[in-house]
Design an enzyme around this catalytic site. Structure first.
Site, PDB file in Angstrom:
ATOM      1  N   THR A  13      12.124 -55.803  13.517  1.00  0.00           N
ATOM      2  CA  THR A  13      12.953 -55.620  12.331  1.00  0.00           C
ATOM      3  C   THR A  13      14.423 -55.842  12.676  1.00  0.00           C
ATOM      4  OG1 THR A  13      11.385 -53.946  11.608  1.00  0.00           O
ATOM      5  CG2 THR A  13      13.452 -54.038  10.420  1.00  0.00           C
ATOM      6  N   GLU A  28       9.101 -45.109   2.610  1.00  0.00           N
ATOM      7  CA  GLU A  28       9.449 -46.476   3.035  1.00  0.00           C
ATOM      8  C   GLU A  28      10.654 -46.453   3.977  1.00  0.00           C
ATOM      9  OE1 GLU A  28       8.425 -49.420   3.482  1.00  0.00           O
ATOM     10  OE2 GLU A  28       8.798 -50.676   1.726  1.00  0.00           O
TER      11      GLU A  28
END
Lengths: 306, 306
Positions: free
Chosen positions: A181, A128
């Protein structure tokens, strides 16, 4: 057993009040993956369908989490990973988490389950991290454990499994836009008003209590976000209209899924969740922006063999 | 029934992570009060023992909450209130809340319970407000409902009753020093780091989960305060030493009770709670500061008729 096919589900992180710690697992959206033992030692991504992702193990989320586990074991064989990706990267419903979780879950099954889900979370965090540039587990935890989860700590990994009412359904709209992001991070304040923080932890506490007691009214009263939503919702076109339509159609609450652009609603009962879907479709159909929309029951099992 | 004697308990607000919203009820410390119907209409404070408090109804916490209820009913009689105060005002264990709760609870009983506890909280808030200069219910709620409570909202009043393990005990030390309310307010930051706020709401969520699941280890992991304790603990002499001694003696957690100066510890079992008491006594005995120290089980009933 030398080969296993698994379903790795999409997830909703934050759940309005629980920024960075809460999440829940979806049932109707997720990736398929095949994990296979191979004579050659190492981790090999052999197939990727659906989206354009790197085949280099060290650059691939599923590859990196697989490597983290592989380096913790001592075996004379390797693993091949096939990824049939249905969750679009960057959609805000845990695409990278599904990949990170799928490989370690599948390998663990082929190895005879030497690791528990908490340990699998620790491996998956490594994968992740290459997608999101920081270690977090608010999508990983619900993907692995299913249901609602609270990430109490990531070092060491401590995940709480929160029970939830059986008649709870999610409606998820994914507007086909890209939010960087970096942008969704940049809008977050470094400091928040103490009064707002108190409101937020009151809502987290009452949401946990509502889930334990099957109290739908209290769920509705708890699904508020005074910290992140005011900033991030601006990055999602027509967010306020979607939320208004969702609540008017009878949902218990509506918020940003992860860092967006997906938007989740929670409803009591499939019928209401479908009404919410239709109401949101009406809003977005007028915008000219392409979108996917799904209704899903809460997936209490998490990642699984198919 | 024309007269009733009641016990109105001391309470611990905040409970480390739950500043402004969480609280729990004590059993071994509280005020006694007598509420009596009288022919003369109005609310009359007829006796106060223990501490020097105003007899004027409008200036007395118990009087003001009683008046709030009295103004909501239509009766041709009045009430007399006798207060036998054991909880020192300003001690940080809900002295004013006990007064505010006692009068409205007693009156409600004499009237045949026309109001529920949520409504009683709303009246009691008016009394609490004259003591603390703002409306809050984090001591009132546990005093009225017993056990652990979460104040979800004060306007309208919404109180959640959180279950708790039966073998949980509190140790409370009250150092006989005065902290001015203005001072304990002034040290609070108006803004807090988002990262700290996240830690705090993770702890609130896990504390609620721990209370629901009787998980003492998780209670221990949740009883932390990264927001208020770093500021307010400086106002309490030898706070760090007390906390260290408490944890070393086996408590699950130790924090400031309300705005202090009282310090609470929570322990699994009476034996540990008593050990914690002895350990804290040793610390404070060397300081030359006078103190009271009590061990109490969690009072799950709250204010009651005696």
């Amino acid at each position: 057993m030398n080969e296993i096919k698994i379903f790795s589900p999409a997830t909703v992180a934050n759940v309005s009040c629980g920024f960075d710690v809460l999440g829940f697992c979806l049932d109707s959206v997720g990736d398929d993956m095949v994990i296979r033992k191979t004579d050659k030692k190492g981790i090999f991504i052999t197939k990727i369908e659906g989206f354009d992702l790197p085949f280099e193990t060290e650059l691939n989320v599923a590859g990196v989490s697989a490597l983290a586990m592989y380096n913790a074991i001592d075996v004379d064989f390797g693993f091949e990973i096939e990824i049939y990706k249905n969750i679009k990267p960057g959609s805000g419903i845990g695409s990278s988490a599904a990949s990170a979780v799928g490989s370690v879950f599948g390998m663990n099954e082929l190895l005879g389950r030497p690791f528990n889900k908490t340990q699998l979370t620790a491996f998956a965090i490594k994968g992740e991290a290459i997608a999101s540039k920081c270690e977090h587990a608010d999508n990983l935890a619900p993907a692995l454990f299913g249901g609602f989860t609270l990430v109490k700590s990531i070092n060491p990994v401590q995940i709480l499994e929160i029970p939830s009412p059986t008649d709870l359904y999610a409606t998820i709209i994914h507007p086909q836009i890209e939010i960087k992001t970096s942008e969704s991070r940049a809008v977050l304040p470094k400091e928040v008003a103490l009064a707002d923080a108190i409101t937020q932890w009151s809502n987290v506490g009452s949401l946990i209590h509502a889930l334990h007691t099957n109290d739908y009214n209290l769920l509705k009263d708890s699904l508020h976000d005074v910290i992140v939503e005011p900033h991030r919702s601006k990055l999602i076109p027509h967010y306020d209209d979607v939320k208004k339509a969702s609540l008017k159609a009878g949902s218990l609450g509506c918020g940003i899924s992860g860092s967006g652009p997906s938007i989740f609603s929670l409803s009591q009962g499939l019928e209401v969740a479908n009404k919410v879907k239709e109401a949101i479709k009406l809003v977005y159909a007028e915008t000219g922006i392409a979108f996917d929309i799904h209704v899903s029951k809460i997936n209490t099992e998490g990642v699984k063999i198919v």
